[in-house]
Design a protein around this motif. Structure first.
Motif, PDB file in Angstrom:
ATOM      1  N   GLY A 258       0.633  -1.237   0.167  1.00 52.57           N
ATOM      2  CA  GLY A 258       0.076   0.101   0.108  1.00 52.57           C
ATOM      3  C   GLY A 258       0.799   1.235  -0.002  1.00 52.57           C
ATOM      4  O   GLY A 258       1.876   1.195   0.590  1.00 52.57           O
ATOM      5  N   TYR A 259       0.418   2.279  -0.440  1.00 54.26           N
ATOM      6  CA  TYR A 259       0.788   3.673  -0.546  1.00 54.26           C
ATOM      7  C   TYR A 259       0.027   4.637   0.060  1.00 54.26           C
ATOM      8  O   TYR A 259      -1.236   4.476  -0.062  1.00 54.26           O
ATOM      9  N   GLY A 260       0.691   5.839   0.583  1.00 55.41           N
ATOM     10  CA  GLY A 260      -0.240   6.857   1.228  1.00 55.41           C
ATOM     11  C   GLY A 260       0.592   8.090   0.889  1.00 55.41           C
ATOM     12  O   GLY A 260       1.524   8.446   0.473  1.00 55.41           O
ATOM     13  N   ALA A 261      -0.282   9.375   1.446  1.00 53.28           N
ATOM     14  CA  ALA A 261       0.564  10.623   1.591  1.00 53.28           C
ATOM     15  C   ALA A 261       0.269  11.255   3.031  1.00 53.28           C
ATOM     16  O   ALA A 261      -0.592  10.639   3.449  1.00 53.28           O
ATOM     17  N   ALA A 262       1.457  11.991   3.249  1.00 60.21           N
ATOM     18  CA  ALA A 262       1.275  12.710   4.637  1.00 60.21           C
ATOM     19  C   ALA A 262       1.563  14.314   4.355  1.00 60.21           C
ATOM     20  O   ALA A 262       2.520  14.482   3.513  1.00 60.21           O
TER      21      ALA A 262
END
Length: 285
Positions: A258-262
Motif C-alpha cells: 500500500g501507498y499513502g500521502a502525508a
C-alpha cells in the motif's frame, strides 16, 4: 557564513585550484583566499590542505561539502521561486515521493496542472527508507510513501492513495514459482525500500526457503537491468515491473503493498491547500 563564502568553497572543491576558482567566480584570488580563511575561522576547522603544488579537501572539508551544496541549492531555489512570482506564477508546491508511488501522483499532478497551470511544482524523489524531517526542517508540502511508513502523529494528516500487487519478475521462462528456491534473486536494498524488502522476505519465509539473493541495489533501474540481462529474478510492485513495457514476464503473487500521502496539519501554503483538494478527490476515487 554567507553565500559568497559557500560559493568560493564550492569553486575550490571543483577546481582544486585557488587561481582557477577565482577566475570561475570572476573575483581576485585574494578574495577567494580571504573567504575560505573566514569560513574556516567560523567553522573552527581546516577545509583544505594547501601546498605550493596542489590543494586537497580535508576530512572536515569532505564532510562539509554536501551541506554547502544544499545551502547553495536552497538559495538558488529561493531566488527562482521569487522570480516565478515576479513573472506571474500563482504559487509554488513542493512534493517528495518514492519512485514506486509515482503513478497516483502523476494522475494528481495532471489534474492539478489543468486546474492551476500557473502554480509551479517542485518534485523530489526520495529513498523509500527516508524518514520525515523534524518540525521546522521539512522542505516539502506533501510526502508520498509506503502505507506502512505513514506517520502516526498529531502533527500530520494522512491518506491512503492506492494498493499494488507484488509480482515475481523475470525473463520469459525464469518466473516459475516452483523453481524459485533455486533461482538467483535480485532485490531493492532494505535501506532503499524497507517495506518492499520486508514483504519479499516474508514471502520467501511463507514458501519455507532461504532465498539466494545474489545482489541488492539502491534503485529499481539497476534491479531491472540485471533481470533483463538474465542475472536473476526479482519481486516488485506491478507498476514498477511494467516500466519494462512487457519486455519481462510477471507472475502476480498473493501479496499487496500500500501507498499513502502525508502532510502537516499546519498547512499554510495556499498552493498546498489547493493540491490537497485534488489529492483527496483522487484518493477517494
Amino acid at each position: 557564513m554567507d553565500l559568497n563564502q559557500i560559493r568560493s568553497f564550492l569553486a575550490v572543491t571543483q577546481t582544486l585550484n585557488f587561481t582557477n576558482a577565482a577566475r570561475q567566480n570572476g573575483v581576485p584570488q585574494s578574495t577567494i583566499s580571504r573567504q575560505i580563511s573566514d569560513l574556516e575561522s567560523q567553522l573552527g576547522v581546516r577545509l583544505f590542505y594547501r601546498t605550493r603544488r596542489d590543494v586537497q579537501l580535508t576530512q572536515e572539508g569532505r564532510t562539509f561539502l554536501p551541506y554547502a551544496l544544499e545551502m547553495m541549492e536552497a538559495s538558488q531555489k529561493g531566488a527562482f521561486a521569487v522570480r516565478q512570482l515576479r513573472d506571474g506564477a500563482a504559487g509554488r508546491l513542493s512534493l517528495a515521493t518514492i519512485a514506486a508511488g509515482e503513478r497516483f501522483l502523476q494522475a494528481c499532478l495532471a489534474d492539478f496542472g489543468r486546474q492551476y497551470p500557473d502554480i509551479v511544482v517542485d518534485l523530489t524523489y526520495v529513498s523509500g527508507g527516508e524518514a520525515l524531517l523534524e518540525e521546522g526542517k521539512d522542505p516539502y508540502d506533501f510526502h508520498f510513501m509506503y502505507e506502512d511508513m505513514l506517520p502516526e502523529s498529531e502533527e500530520f494528516d494522512t491518506a491512503l492513495t492506492y494498493r499494488d500487487t507484488l509480482c515475481l519478475v523475470g525473463r520469459e521462462g525464469d518466473t516459475s514459482l516452483a523453481a524459485l528456491p533455486n533461482s538467483r534473486i535480485l532485490l531493492l536494498s532494505e535501506s532503499e525500500s524497507p517495506i518492499l524488502y520486508m514483504h519479499a522476505m516474508a514471502f520467501f519465509r511463507s514458501r519455507r526457503f532461504a532465498p539466494n539473493v545474489i545482489n541488492e541495489a539502491d534503485d529499481v533501474r539497476s534491479v531491472l537491468l540485471g533481470v533483463r540481462a538474465g542475472l536473476g529474478v526479482t519481486i516488485l510492485p506491478r507498476t514498477q515491473a511494467e516500466e519494462c513495457g512487457g519486455e519481462l514476464a510477471t507472475v502476480p503473487l498473493d501479496l499487496e503493498i500500500g501507498y499513502g500521502a502525508a502532510w502537516r496539519r499546519s498547512l499554510l501554503n495556499p498552493a498546498a491547500r489547493l493540491f490537497l483538494q485534488v489529492l483527496k478527490s483522487h484518493a477517494a476515487g
